[in-house]
Enzyme design. Structure first.
Site, short mmCIF file in Angstrom:
data_model
loop_
_atom_site.label_atom_id
_atom_site.label_comp_id
_atom_site.label_asym_id
_atom_site.label_seq_id
_atom_site.Cartn_x
_atom_site.Cartn_y
_atom_site.Cartn_z
CG ASN A 181 -8.97 2.96 1.65
OD1 ASN A 181 -8.43 3.19 2.73
ND2 ASN A 181 -8.30 2.45 0.61
NE ARG B 169 -0.50 -6.17 -0.84
CZ ARG B 169 0.29 -5.11 -0.74
NH1 ARG B 169 1.53 -5.18 -1.21
NH2 ARG B 169 -0.14 -4.01 -0.17
CG ASP C 71 -0.96 -1.22 1.98
OD1 ASP C 71 -2.10 -1.73 1.93
OD2 ASP C 71 -0.32 -0.89 0.95
CG LEU D 50 4.28 9.58 1.08
CD1 LEU D 50 4.58 11.06 1.28
CD2 LEU D 50 4.71 8.80 2.31
NE ARG E 104 1.87 1.82 1.52
CZ ARG E 104 0.94 2.42 0.79
NH1 ARG E 104 1.05 3.70 0.51
NH2 ARG E 104 -0.08 1.75 0.32
#
Ligand code: IPE
Ligand code: IPE
Ligand code: MG
Length: 244
Positions: free
Chosen positions: A72, A28, A24, A199, A192
């Site tokens: 997604n 950003r 992830d 999760l 993660r």
């Protein structure tokens, strides 16, 4: 689920059999650099390639990467299309080299619902790599853990309806056998990136006794050294599986 106890204490290094990563933070990463999100996703794929190579080099048995979740699809159409384009590019450009390096490909999720050419290329790569033994790379594509459990329940219920299965005999092993991960080793470590501590519908059943490692690092900045630190953190944990 076979809950093998790992030795604790001392200096013994225990490598988890199965590590899964929620990759992830691509968006950003790009935003920080005033770049389009696609640039972040591109760097994310590059990082996935590096991490797979490192995981194979250190002798990991199985690495699962969360590439695209069932949720997604909620993203803007142009981003979804960019992600599918990158997946196609990854399969064409990077996967062959991985397979040549001994990697066996597995895919979890409802990946057969993806575009036809992707499905065909994935089927081909799975078949071509099926006898490889260096490491299993499982890619989670159109994967959602709740959807996976719905599928497992449906499969067992269908067998019960025909009389082939007595519901009273349904046990943990039978449910595990009906999950996408049936052929993969027990999940030991779940990582993660990007600072989020959730999760996001990933491996909910399989994470029952996995060790969790959260890092603030954005996925494109992850790297081999950070995988090593997560493995070191895993080593320092005392796994009890409910025992004492
Ligand atoms: C992870 O990065 C890649 C996918 C979910 C496909 P994100 O795109 O979620 O990046 P952030 O979370 O917006 O930074
Ligand atoms: C999880 O990341 C899915 C993948 C990394 C493929 P998301 O960015 O989709 O998760 P949320 O939306 O922050 O929970
Ligand atoms: Mg995200």
């Amino acid at each position: 689920m076979s809950l093998a106890l790992t030795p604790k204490g001392g200096s013994e290094r225990v490598l988890p059999r199965h590590v899964a990563i929620i990759m992830d933070g691509n968006g950003r990463w790009a935003k920080k650099r005033l770049l389009p999100r696609l640039a972040g996703h591109r760097m994310g794929v590059e990082m996935a390639r590096k991490v797979v190579e490192h995981a194979r080099d250190i002798g990991l048995e199985c690495l699962t990467l969360y590439a695209f979740s069932s949720e997604n699809w909620r993203r803007p159409a142009d981003e979804v299309s960019d992600l599918m384009g990158l997946l196609r590019h990854f399969i064409i450009k990077d996967l062959d080299e991985m397979i040549a390096n001994g990697i066996r490909l597995a895919v979890i999720g409802d990946w057969r619902a993806l575009q036809g050419d992707l499905v065909a290329m994935i089927e081909d790569a799975i078949a071509r790599s099926s006898t490889n033994t260096a490491m299993t790379l499982a890619i989670a594509l159109n994967y959602g853990a709740q959807q996976e459990l719905v599928g497992a329940v449906r499969a067992l219920a269908a067998r019960a309806q025909t009389g082939a299965l007595d519901p009273a005999t349904i046990d943990l092993a039978m449910i595990e056998g009906a999950l996408f991960t049936a052929a993969l080793p027990q999940l030991d470590l779940l990582i993660r990136t990007s600072g989020e501590q959730r999760l996001s519908n990933f491996l909910l059943w399989q994470a029952a006794y996995a060790e969790l490692v959260f890092t603030d690092t954005l996925w494109p900045d992850f790297g081999a050294a950070e995988l090593d630190s997560a493995l070191a953190a895993f080593n320092a944990r005392e796994r009890r599986f409910g025992g004492r």
